[in-house]
Motif scaffolding. Structure first.
Motif, mmCIF file in Angstrom:
data_model
loop_
_atom_site.group_PDB
_atom_site.id
_atom_site.type_symbol
_atom_site.label_atom_id
_atom_site.label_comp_id
_atom_site.label_asym_id
_atom_site.label_seq_id
_atom_site.Cartn_x
_atom_site.Cartn_y
_atom_site.Cartn_z
ATOM 1 N N ASN A 268 1.428 -21.280 -9.519
ATOM 2 C CA ASN A 268 2.218 -22.504 -9.627
ATOM 3 C C ASN A 268 3.458 -22.423 -8.747
ATOM 4 O O ASN A 268 4.250 -21.483 -8.858
ATOM 5 N N PRO A 269 3.647 -23.391 -7.848
ATOM 6 C CA PRO A 269 4.778 -23.319 -6.918
ATOM 7 C C PRO A 269 6.142 -23.438 -7.590
ATOM 8 O O PRO A 269 7.145 -23.008 -7.020
ATOM 9 N N LYS A 270 6.205 -23.980 -8.797
ATOM 10 C CA LYS A 270 7.498 -24.160 -9.448
ATOM 11 C C LYS A 270 8.033 -22.854 -10.041
ATOM 12 O O LYS A 270 9.239 -22.628 -10.061
ATOM 13 N N ILE A 271 7.145 -21.992 -10.516
ATOM 14 C CA ILE A 271 7.612 -20.785 -11.189
ATOM 15 C C ILE A 271 7.680 -19.596 -10.232
ATOM 16 O O ILE A 271 8.262 -18.565 -10.546
ATOM 17 N N THR A 272 7.079 -19.737 -9.062
ATOM 18 C CA THR A 272 7.113 -18.674 -8.055
ATOM 19 C C THR A 272 8.264 -18.950 -7.106
ATOM 20 O O THR A 272 8.202 -19.869 -6.297
ATOM 21 N N GLN A 273 9.324 -18.136 -7.181
ATOM 22 C CA GLN A 273 10.528 -18.421 -6.399
ATOM 23 C C GLN A 273 10.504 -17.770 -5.025
ATOM 24 O O GLN A 273 10.889 -18.383 -4.029
ATOM 25 N N THR A 274 10.059 -16.502 -4.957
ATOM 26 C CA THR A 274 10.065 -15.792 -3.679
ATOM 27 C C THR A 274 8.732 -15.107 -3.447
ATOM 28 O O THR A 274 7.993 -14.819 -4.389
ATOM 29 N N ALA A 275 8.437 -14.842 -2.192
ATOM 30 C CA ALA A 275 7.246 -14.089 -1.808
ATOM 31 C C ALA A 275 7.624 -13.126 -0.700
ATOM 32 O O ALA A 275 8.268 -13.505 0.279
ATOM 33 N N TYR A 276 7.235 -11.869 -0.862
ATOM 34 C CA TYR A 276 7.472 -10.838 0.138
ATOM 35 C C TYR A 276 6.157 -10.552 0.855
ATOM 36 O O TYR A 276 5.148 -10.230 0.212
ATOM 37 N N VAL A 277 6.165 -10.661 2.167
ATOM 38 C CA VAL A 277 4.971 -10.420 2.969
ATOM 39 C C VAL A 277 5.203 -9.148 3.783
ATOM 40 O O VAL A 277 6.145 -9.070 4.577
ATOM 41 N N ILE A 278 4.328 -8.156 3.581
ATOM 42 C CA ILE A 278 4.485 -6.850 4.220
ATOM 43 C C ILE A 278 3.237 -6.567 5.048
ATOM 44 O O ILE A 278 2.142 -6.424 4.498
ATOM 45 N N ASN A 279 3.410 -6.484 6.364
ATOM 46 C CA ASN A 279 2.297 -6.170 7.257
ATOM 47 C C ASN A 279 2.162 -4.679 7.511
ATOM 48 O O ASN A 279 1.071 -4.177 7.766
ATOM 49 N N ASN A 280 3.276 -3.956 7.478
ATOM 50 C CA ASN A 280 3.293 -2.535 7.825
ATOM 51 C C ASN A 280 4.575 -1.938 7.270
ATOM 52 O O ASN A 280 5.495 -2.653 6.875
ATOM 53 N N GLY A 281 4.654 -0.604 7.243
ATOM 54 C CA GLY A 281 5.832 0.065 6.718
ATOM 55 C C GLY A 281 6.041 -0.198 5.247
ATOM 56 O O GLY A 281 7.168 -0.346 4.774
ATOM 57 N N THR A 282 4.954 -0.227 4.487
ATOM 58 C CA THR A 282 4.995 -0.581 3.070
ATOM 59 C C THR A 282 5.826 0.400 2.261
ATOM 60 O O THR A 282 5.800 1.614 2.525
ATOM 61 N N ASP A 283 6.555 -0.102 1.285
ATOM 62 C CA ASP A 283 7.299 0.730 0.355
ATOM 63 C C ASP A 283 6.347 1.707 -0.333
ATOM 64 O O ASP A 283 5.234 1.360 -0.695
ATOM 65 N N ALA A 284 6.806 2.940 -0.529
ATOM 66 C CA ALA A 284 5.957 3.987 -1.107
ATOM 67 C C ALA A 284 5.558 3.691 -2.543
ATOM 68 O O ALA A 284 4.618 4.301 -3.063
ATOM 69 N N SER A 285 6.241 2.774 -3.202
ATOM 70 C CA SER A 285 5.893 2.452 -4.586
ATOM 71 C C SER A 285 4.645 1.579 -4.684
ATOM 72 O O SER A 285 4.090 1.416 -5.760
ATOM 73 N N TYR A 286 4.202 1.001 -3.548
ATOM 74 C CA TYR A 286 3.016 0.154 -3.542
ATOM 75 C C TYR A 286 1.770 0.967 -3.234
ATOM 76 O O TYR A 286 1.786 1.858 -2.378
ATOM 77 N N SER A 287 0.663 0.606 -3.907
ATOM 78 C CA SER A 287 -0.633 1.212 -3.630
ATOM 79 C C SER A 287 -1.643 0.102 -3.380
ATOM 80 O O SER A 287 -1.388 -1.069 -3.662
ATOM 81 N N ASN A 288 -2.811 0.478 -2.840
ATOM 82 C CA ASN A 288 -3.876 -0.480 -2.513
ATOM 83 C C ASN A 288 -3.417 -1.425 -1.399
ATOM 84 O O ASN A 288 -2.291 -1.347 -0.916
ATOM 85 N N GLY A 289 -4.314 -2.321 -0.983
ATOM 86 C CA GLY A 289 -3.961 -3.275 0.050
ATOM 87 C C GLY A 289 -3.834 -2.635 1.410
ATOM 88 O O GLY A 289 -2.739 -2.581 1.984
ATOM 89 N N VAL A 290 -4.956 -2.098 1.967
ATOM 90 C CA VAL A 290 -4.891 -1.392 3.243
ATOM 91 C C VAL A 290 -4.554 -2.318 4.402
ATOM 92 O O VAL A 290 -4.184 -1.869 5.481
ATOM 93 N N SER A 291 -4.690 -3.627 4.207
ATOM 94 C CA SER A 291 -4.413 -4.566 5.287
ATOM 95 C C SER A 291 -2.997 -5.133 5.203
ATOM 96 O O SER A 291 -2.273 -5.170 6.190
ATOM 97 N N GLY A 292 -2.573 -5.578 4.036
ATOM 98 C CA GLY A 292 -1.243 -6.160 3.886
ATOM 99 C C GLY A 292 -0.917 -6.400 2.424
ATOM 100 O O GLY A 292 -1.779 -6.274 1.546
ATOM 101 N N THR A 293 0.333 -6.763 2.163
ATOM 102 C CA THR A 293 0.802 -7.001 0.793
ATOM 103 C C THR A 293 1.521 -8.341 0.728
ATOM 104 O O THR A 293 2.353 -8.647 1.585
ATOM 105 N N ILE A 294 1.193 -9.123 -0.302
ATOM 106 C CA ILE A 294 1.907 -10.363 -0.601
ATOM 107 C C ILE A 294 2.382 -10.261 -2.046
ATOM 108 O O ILE A 294 1.565 -10.286 -2.968
ATOM 109 N N HIS A 295 3.685 -10.102 -2.225
ATOM 110 C CA HIS A 295 4.240 -9.920 -3.561
ATOM 111 C C HIS A 295 5.059 -11.152 -3.940
ATOM 112 O O HIS A 295 6.119 -11.404 -3.381
ATOM 113 N N MET A 296 4.540 -11.930 -4.880
ATOM 114 C CA MET A 296 5.218 -13.127 -5.367
ATOM 115 C C MET A 296 6.077 -12.772 -6.582
ATOM 116 O O MET A 296 5.657 -11.988 -7.427
ATOM 117 N N LYS A 297 7.265 -13.372 -6.651
ATOM 118 C CA LYS A 297 8.179 -13.050 -7.741
ATOM 119 C C LYS A 297 8.759 -14.323 -8.352
ATOM 120 O O LYS A 297 9.016 -15.293 -7.655
#
Length: 833
Positions: A268-297
């Motif tokens: 839902n676009p109303k409750i999702t305020q931000t999205a982080y898109v990571i193509n490379n240099g991923t934070d070490a706390s993230y796992s999976n997603g060998v291609s990229g990461t999309i983290h909605m908050k």
């Protein structure tokens, strides 16, 4: 006469009582006299200026009260501050009134509900960010705190009530570096030092073809991110398949991303305020997603006043509410549902035709008639935020996503007309709890626990064969992550532990003849991770190395994954970044047959078995530069990525090797480029992506050939005008045709099978689409506004081929094609309050 006597008698009694009351009411005494009495009784001294208490009178204080209660009584009567300086001396002073307007340092928007606190008093900011507060002295420390922002301390003398100043708080993001490019593409899309892209929908304007801020449609506007078939469930990041993306919603992994089976985002676009898109240099706390990461908050700030919205477009209705629950808690609820039960709009018909084309729903057996096709979807999201103290924050999330499609199949069987219903459902339900504790200004911890479940089910009724075929794909995952953050001078450190248990079940069930195949696997993974970040005093260089060590129980396998991010600011206009990472993942999506799940959502999730379905492993390195001067921005990145462990079943083959089961790898080399120019109210941009994406399969006839996701060239040109009343956006999208294989001309069929040319040596026609959007904003009252918008996807109704496959029919190779959405309008009416 008796009535007059009674009347005078009552007046006499009333006068007598009033006289008694007047006689017993105590009289005020000079404050100096009362202070002397208290000093003698408790053997103390009062320290004050004689002019301060001159001509001040108070009611006498009972001797039965304690010293503390006596001083409180005097404070209530005089408005003075009585401070116990030591056991024998009490100081008397006038209060100091402070005030100010608290605002966001970036947007200059007021911060509502922030806490302003001293040792003895506190208040919260109002709708305008304003506060005023009584303090004991000019030297008293004032603490200003707002969830999600850096806390500041001021002296009362700095916040004089004679000049209510603007105070600005900067947003606090754990281990997310400073913004280096504001308005990377349009307002609300920014780029960080670590190479990540942040989309803040509270600041977002408009993109071409979008009527609302659809998260997964928006990310496709960024260089290097495309969808090979226009859906949000087939997003490719730098050449990877969609299942190689890690999709998170407030830290919860999501296995379903789309409504209408991929045409719009399920978040839902109303409750999702931000999205982080990571193509490379991923934070070490993230796992999976060998291609990229999309983290909605969701929003991390407490709401002190009720806000909400109602919206309606040609696809769905949406309701949102953010409700304060006292001063320490707020609840966000959002719900969205398709409106096809009430009205089937042209937009709905276009979407339905796009989803069902070349499937059994559209073209059944010639002796079977389809009817009563019905589709609906809904989602519900909830976020509860609770801050019991200034150091603690608890967040609870819940999301439910549902898609349902049904249709009737009718045929004449044994001279009798029979009708059976086929159906397809796709559902996700997930919930999580996040507890953040700030132990001191330098150290904080975060504990997160989540559960996510996904279920895809199809019931295919075959009337002619009197058969029912049930297919089901079930994912159940539990995750626990404990993370600590420590900051000291120019250094930041974080580390923690991550546990994930994933169970995936696949079921095929035929009732005639009876056949059931049920297979279920579980993988448990433990990981420890650590990362540090150094940034020098003038922010010229930022270095962020990290390491993640994973242990997969089932395979007794240890995977060591280094991560790296380096950002160097050469001068005021030029900066360089170097990124690198190793990653892995244990799940992937496979396609057994093109007609699985009625041919609509035919990909099913499957766990690695460390054999025929290997653990995916990736390595990626990139180097880029950013040049920004005045309103110009040039951003370019070159990268090389290799991923090992893919299977032909996970790569969406529809022609040659459609039915092969082999494992291999791919290499992707590419360049992402963005040129942007901002004017006063106008953003214009041109993005270009080049990729050379190549498969390597040892056991296939062709060892090396182009990937199915080898979109060699992708160009986007766009412009957005934004003002207080209007947002208008136009855009043009062009991509190279998708690789495909064709039958050998003149020798299409051999042994009743299609004889293909070399794998992926042909391409579909190039893709071209123009889009437009417009939004009108009107403030109706101080607390209410309305948005009215229109959009057109594929403005010129260009017919774009997005996929094809072949079938042997009457000893010839018949081609079936799937096409993109035609010209599709949409309309939005939204009321904000």
């Amino acid at each position: 006469m008796n009535n007059y006597k009674s009347f005078f008698f009552l007046i006499l009694i009333w006068s007598f009582c009033f006289g008694i009351q007047a006689q017993t009411e105590p009289k005020k005494a000079p404050l100096k006299t009362v202070l002397e009495q208290i000093a003698n009784t408790h053997s103390i001294q009062f320290n004050y200026s004689s002019s301060l208490i001159k001509n001040i009178y108070v009611f006498p204080i009972s001797n039965k009260l304690s010293l503390g209660n006596k001083l409180k009584k005097l404070e209530a009567q005089t408005n003075f501050i009585f401070t116990l300086l030591d056991s024998q001396i009490v100081g008397i002073s006038s209060p100091v009134i402070i005030c100010g307007y608290l605002k966001d340092s970036t947007t200059k928007a007021p911060l509502v509900g922030a806490t302003i606190k001293t040792d003895n008093n506190y208040t919260v900011t109002d709708n305008h960010g304003f506060f005023d507060l009584k303090t004991r002295s000019n030297s008293e420390k004032v603490n200003i705190r707002f969830i999600g922002y850096h806390t500041i301390d001021k002296l009362a003398s700095e916040l004089s009530s004679t000049d209510c100043k603007n105070l600005f708080l900067s947003e606090h993001q754990e281990l997310i570096s400073n913004i280096t490019v504001n308005g990377y593409l349009v307002k609300g899309i920014d780029k960080t030092i670590n190479g990540n892209t942040i989309i803040d929908f509270s600041k977002f304007t408009l993109l071409p073809g979008l009527i609302e801020s659809d998260v997964l449609q928006t990310v496709q506007a960024l260089p290097g991110i495309q969808s090979v078939d226009e859906t949000v469930s087939n997003i490719t990041i730098r050449g990877g398949s969609h299942d190689q993306n890690l999709i998170l919603w407030d830290g919860i992994k999501m296995y379903q991303t789309g409504h209408f089976f991929g045409l719009i985002s399920s978040f839902n676009p109303k409750i999702t305020q931000t999205a982080y898109v990571i193509n490379n240099g991923t934070d070490a706390s993230y796992s999976n997603g060998v291609s990229g990461t999309i983290h909605m908050k969701t929003a991390a700030t407490l709401q002190t006043d009720f806000t909400g919205s109602l919206s309606l477009n040609f696809i769905n209705a949406n309701i949102f509410a953010d409700t304060p629950l006292g001063k320490k808690s707020s609840l966000q609820v959002a719900a969205r549902r398709s409106i096809d039960d009430w009205i089937k709009t042209p937009t709905y018909h276009n979407y339905f035709k796009r989803v069902t084309q070349s499937t059994e729903i559209e073209n059944n057996d010639k002796n079977v008639t389809n009817s009563n096709q019905e589709f609906n979807f809904y989602d519900t999201s909830l976020r509860w935020l609770y801050t019991p103290t200034n150091k603690d924050a608890i967040r609870i999330n819940f999301i439910l996503i549902d898609n349902n499609l049904t249709f009737d199949e009718t045929a004449v069987v044994n001279n009798s007309t029979e009708t059976k219903q086929s159906s397809l459902s796709q559902q996700s339900i997930a919930g999580g709890i996040n507890y953040h504790r700030k132990w001191n200004p330098k150290f904080s911890t975060t504990l997160q626990v989540y559960e996510t479940d996904y279920n895809l089910q199809a019931i295919n009724a075959n009337i002619l064969d009197n058969q029912r075929f049930l297919q089901e794909n079930i994912v159940s995952e539990t995750g626990v992550k404990l993370k600590g953050n420590y900051t000291k001078n120019s250094w930041k450190y974080n580390g923690g532990y991550h546990f994930v248990e994933t169970q995936i079940t696949n079921r095929n069930d035929v009732d005639n003849p009876r056949f059931v195949r049920l297979y279920s696997n579980v993988i448990r993974e433990h990981a420890v991770f650590g990362q540090t970040q150094y940034q020098n005093s003038n922010s010229n260089i930022t270095i962020k190395p990290g390491l993640r060590i994973n242990y997969i129980e089932k395979f007794n396998k240890i995977l060591v994954e280094p991560r790296l991010s380096i950002h160097k600011k050469v001068n005021d206009v030029l900066s360089i970044e170097v990124l690198g990472e190793f990653k892995h993942q244990n799940v992937s999506q496979v396609i057994n047959f093109q007609n699985d799940f009625l041919g609509i959502e035919k990909r099913r999730w499957q766990l690695s078995d460390n054999d025929s379905i290997p653990v995916l492993k990736s390595k990626q390195a990139s180097i880029g530069f950013t040049y920004k001067k005045k309103q110009w921005l040039v951003d370019a990145t070159g990268y090389y990525k290799t991923i090992d462990g893919i299977t032909t079943q996970s790569q969406s083959f529809t022609t040659k090797y459609e039915f092969s089961k082999n494992k291999g790898s791919y290499d992707a080399f590419g360049i992402d480029f963005l040129l942007r120019k901002n004017f006063k109210n106008l953003n214009t941009w041109l993005s270009y992506s080049f990729i050379q994406n190549t498969y390597f399969f040892d056991n296939l006839v062709e060892y090396q050939f182009p990937s199915n996701f080898d979109i060699t060239h992708a160009i986007t040109v766009g412009s957005t005008y934004s003002s207080k009343l209007f947002n208008i956006s136009l855009g043009l999208n062009y991509t190279s045709g998708k690789p495909t294989s064709q039958p050998v001309s003149g020798n299409e069929i051999i042994d009743n099978e299609i004889n293909y040319e070399s794998a992926n040596n042909s391409r579909l026609n190039n893709y071209l689409r123009a889009d437009a959007s417009a939004l009108y904003k009107k403030q109706l009252t101080d607390d209410m506004s309305v948005n009215i918008g229109v959009s057109v996807w594929n403005l010129f109704n260009t017919k774009n081929s997005i996929n094809n496959y072949y079938r042997v029919e009457n000893n010839s190779a018949n081609r079936y094609s799937r096409y993109s959405l035609g010209s599709t309008p949409n309309f939005l009416l939204k009321l904000n309050f």
